[in-house]
Enzyme design. Structure first.
Site, PDB file in Angstrom:
ATOM      1  N   GLU A   1      -4.543  -4.104 -10.656  1.00 45.53           N
ATOM      2  CA  GLU A   1      -4.880  -2.929  -9.868  1.00 45.53           C
ATOM      3  C   GLU A   1      -3.802  -1.835 -10.003  1.00 45.53           C
ATOM      4  O   GLU A   1      -4.125  -0.667 -10.189  1.00 45.53           O
ATOM      5  CB  GLU A   1      -5.025  -3.346  -8.396  1.00 45.53           C
ATOM      6  CG  GLU A   1      -5.164  -2.206  -7.401  1.00 45.53           C
ATOM      7  CD  GLU A   1      -6.553  -1.565  -7.437  1.00 45.53           C
ATOM      8  OE1 GLU A   1      -7.472  -2.208  -7.969  1.00 45.53           O
ATOM      9  OE2 GLU A   1      -6.693  -0.436  -6.947  1.00 45.53           O
ATOM     10  N   ASP A   2      -2.547  -2.214  -9.912  1.00 45.94           N
ATOM     11  CA  ASP A   2      -1.486  -1.216  -9.739  1.00 45.94           C
ATOM     12  C   ASP A   2      -0.554  -1.004 -10.937  1.00 45.94           C
ATOM     13  O   ASP A   2       0.330  -0.163 -10.868  1.00 45.94           O
ATOM     14  CB  ASP A   2      -0.598  -1.604  -8.537  1.00 45.94           C
ATOM     15  CG  ASP A   2      -1.367  -1.528  -7.229  1.00 45.94           C
ATOM     16  OD1 ASP A   2      -2.383  -0.800  -7.203  1.00 45.94           O
ATOM     17  OD2 ASP A   2      -0.957  -2.185  -6.260  1.00 45.94           O
TER      18      ASP A   2
END
Ligand code: MN
Length: 705
Positions: free
Chosen positions: A75-76
């Site tokens: 995700e990041d």
């Protein structure tokens, strides 16, 4: 915690752990998140490590720990799904993907959006509930460190945690996680309430010493005497649990049985029942609080015996009795399926497997429409609530234990107030029936109906309680106004004046009250005396000497020559109330209240009726009135009741118990009174005491005149 620390922790419970893989995941995560910082200013990677540590403390398997370390990488960071699957395998990649999908779900959004997001949540976790374990640990760490977020973000996360993740943790059988998530949310959503609970705990500790120690010691003595081996643990409940019970039961902190929880952990199921017997032999069990979740496990697999007993000084405490294995299941919940015990993967110790629930729910994903699915999830998820349907199909959410009256007030106060009956799934049921999930409820109303005082004992929602109290108070006001009008009439007549509307309005204004009815209500409730009112308009007359005191034998006016009067015991009239006499040969005249039901028997004999009124002078005589009073069974209450009556300058001529219940005493008290105003002063003083549950003036007791 560094990589070595985490590896050591995992190895301590899982000898088969692939420690090289865990160390690799640690290094990979650390590298990917390099340079990122959290709101707190710490390096970002401290978060995945904390989540992994939380799960390692629950003794979970390698795949779950590695997923925790990597859960935010896709995700990041620049890491891709394929990087994770190539390095760590399909299993971990699948889990990381599941957690990633949950990251952006706004679960407490609008209803339609929510339905869609719930479907996504269940799709993500259905094939492997470990996704949910990582997500819950992730949320727990984020909630523990929420103070670094902006206030709006804090509130939104707390709301979502309270509404969705805490119940999910409970439904997954992870009780400790549920309680901590709730309490962390409570701290954000209602800090004042939480602080007030904490302050009460501190005060209680100061007043009663260490209650946990003394009760734990008492229970240990009972075990020893019964020769059962077991451990006893006591703890203060989390502030949010206490707060919720206070709301649900509308009880004050000091009367709550659920402030402290005690646990007895024994070796076998048979021992559980033996401990139960020994505890019940030592202390009185509180009726309605015994639950046997050993023979009837909860849907999330929870097993235990619960009972509440009245311990020292009448205070109630809850005791949970379970075996070591039941205890571990209760703490670990669904996590037990992937955890290690003594170096080996845990056997399935569940009576009921909560993971089945997720699977069963997910099977419905395709067949039903979104809203129906959401409704179904909520029905299943919020085990401490019931969802009922209106005849039109709307859903009404109520706490467990709710009755049709709660439901009626849940729809509208007007419907609650005029409720006279209820139908569940088309059949008439008594109003005290407890509602169950999914039932269709129809309320039968009638114009001009009023809530009954007994409803207060039946309902469980605060909303119903306060509406009923409000209505009863309004009714009281009407009663007080009526009584006040009568008292004013008598008082004005006594000085040869009339209590006209104008006179009353003037008196009200002089006393700073808005209207005559306020004055009458205060007069009726004994906040004002008749002399205060008269004195406002005619100070010189009110202060005038009272003349001679009237003897009891001359208390009534209008007796036939040579006859004497006796007060009827069926209605016990007192000066200030309208009266009538009935002649009895050889017994003189019996004085009844004008509304005494006994009078019906004499309707055919008008010749026996005598018009009477009370002598208007001040009475030296006293008149006994019987009152039935229900008080709470707490130390000192009875003494206080007697003092209160004495303070009103009334004498108690007799007192006895009619009924002694676990939490209430019912008494019959005979009080000697001057007149109806005096009676009212006594009643009001008693009603104002919080330990008095009910006062009724006893009429028509089976006493003959
Ligand atoms: Mn995270």
């Amino acid at each position: 915690m560094d990589a070595d620390g985490l590896v050591a922790l995992v190895s301590s419970y899982n000898p088969h752990s692939d420690t090289a893989k865990i160390a690799e995941a640690y290094a990979f995560g650390d590298e990917m998140h390099a340079g990122q910082v959290r709101q707190s200013g710490e390096p970002y990677f401290t978060h995945p490590v904390a989540v992994a540590e939380l799960l390692a403390r629950q003794k979970l398997d390698d795949a779950t720990i590695i997923t925790a370390l990597l859960h935010d990488t896709v995700e990041d960071t620049k890491a891709r799904f394929t990087d994770v699957s190539e390095r760590f395998g399909e299993e971990v990649a699948y889990l990381v993907d599941g957690v990633t999908k949950l990251t952006n779900l706004q679960l407490s959004s609008t209803e339609t959006k929510q339905a869609e997001n719930f479907r996504k949540l269940f799709m993500a976790v259905s094939k492997d509930p470990r996704v949910l374990l990582v997500k819950l640990a992730d949320r727990l760490h984020n909630m523990r460190t929420i103070k670094y977020q902006r206030p709006e973000k804090q509130a939104q996360k707390a709301r979502e945690t309270m509404d969705i993740y805490a119940p999910l943790a409970g439904r997954m059988g992870m009780q400790w996680m549920r309680e901590e998530l709730e309490d962390l949310s409570f701290k954000v959503l209602n800090p004042e309430a939480r602080n007030s609970i904490i302050r009460r705990f501190i005060m209680l500790q100061r007043d009663s010493g260490d209650v946990i120690d003394s009760i734990t010691g008492d229970i240990q003595k009972v075990l020893k005497k019964a020769q059962i081996k077991g451990e006893v643990f006591g703890r203060a409940k989390k502030p949010f649990s206490v707060w919720r019970k206070m709301q649900e039961k509308q009880k004050s902190f000091s009367r709550l049985a659920d402030i402290y929880g005690f646990r007895v952990i024994v070796g076998s199921e048979a021992d559980c029942y033996q401990v139960l017997g020994a505890i019940h032999a030592r202390w009185a069990a509180v009726p309605g609080r015994f639950k046997d979740y050993i023979s009837n496990p909860k849907a999330n697999g929870y097993r235990s015996i619960h009972t509440t007993v009245a311990g020292r000084d009448g205070k109630q405490v809850e005791v949970q009795i379970r075996t070591r294995q039941m205890h571990e299941v209760a703490e670990a919940g669904v996590a037990a399926h992937w955890s290690y015990r003594d170096g080996v993967r845990a056997e399935n110790p569940f009576a009921v497997d909560p993971a089945h629930w997720i699977r069963a729910l997910s099977e419905r994903l395709d067949e039903t429409d979104h809203d129906e699915f959401l409704e179904h999830v909520k029905l299943e998820m919020y085990q401490d609530q019931v969802f009922c349907f209106t005849p039109k199909g709307d859903v009404i959410k109520l706490p467990r234990g709710a009755t049709p009256i709660d439901y009626a007030y849940g729809i509208h106060t007007r419907i609650g107030d005029s409720c006279v009956g209820a139908k569940i799934d088309g059949l008439r049921v008594p109003l005290w029936t407890r509602l169950k999930n999914g039932q269709q409820v129809e309320i039968i109303t009638a114009e001009g109906q009023r809530p009954q005082p007994t409803w207060l004992d039946i309902v469980v929602t605060g909303r119903a309680k306060s509406a009923i109290r409000r209505s009863l108070r309004e009714e009281d006001r009407e009663r007080f106004i009526k009584l006040g009008r009568e008292l004013a009439r008598v008082a004005f007549e006594h000085i040869g004046k009339k209590a006209t509307d104008k006179a009353l309005a003037t008196a009200a204004r002089t006393l700073g009250l808005a209207e005559a009815e306020d004055l009458l209500a205060r007069l009726g409730s004994a906040e004002l005396t008749a002399r205060d009112v008269v004195g406002t308009l005619y100070p010189e007359l009110a202060a005038a000497p009272q003349g001679e005191v009237v003897e009891e034998s001359r208390a009534v006016v209008g007796l036939p020559e040579g006859q004497i009067s006796t007060r009827a015991q069926c209605c016990q009239p007192v000066p200030g109330e309208r009266i009538v006499g009935i002649t009895y040969r050889g017994q003189g005249v019996i004085v009844h209240a004008i509304d005494c039901p006994v009078l019906v028997d004499f309707e055919e004999q008008p010749e026996r009726w005598v018009d009477l009124r009370w002598h208007s002078g001040p009475h030296g005589a006293v008149h006994t009135v019987s009152m039935q009073v229900a008080i709470s069974n707490d130390a000192g209450v009875l003494g206080r009741i007697c003092t209160l009556i004495g303070e009103q300058k009334a004498n108690i001529s007799d007192l006895h118990f009619i009924d002694r219940k676990q939490d209430f005493y019912r008494l019959l008290i005979d009080v000697d009174l001057r007149d109806v105003e005096h009676l009212h002063m006594v009643q009001t003083a008693l009603e104002a005491d919080s330990d008095v549950a009910e006062i009724t003036r006893v009429k028509n007791v089976d006493r003959k005149p």
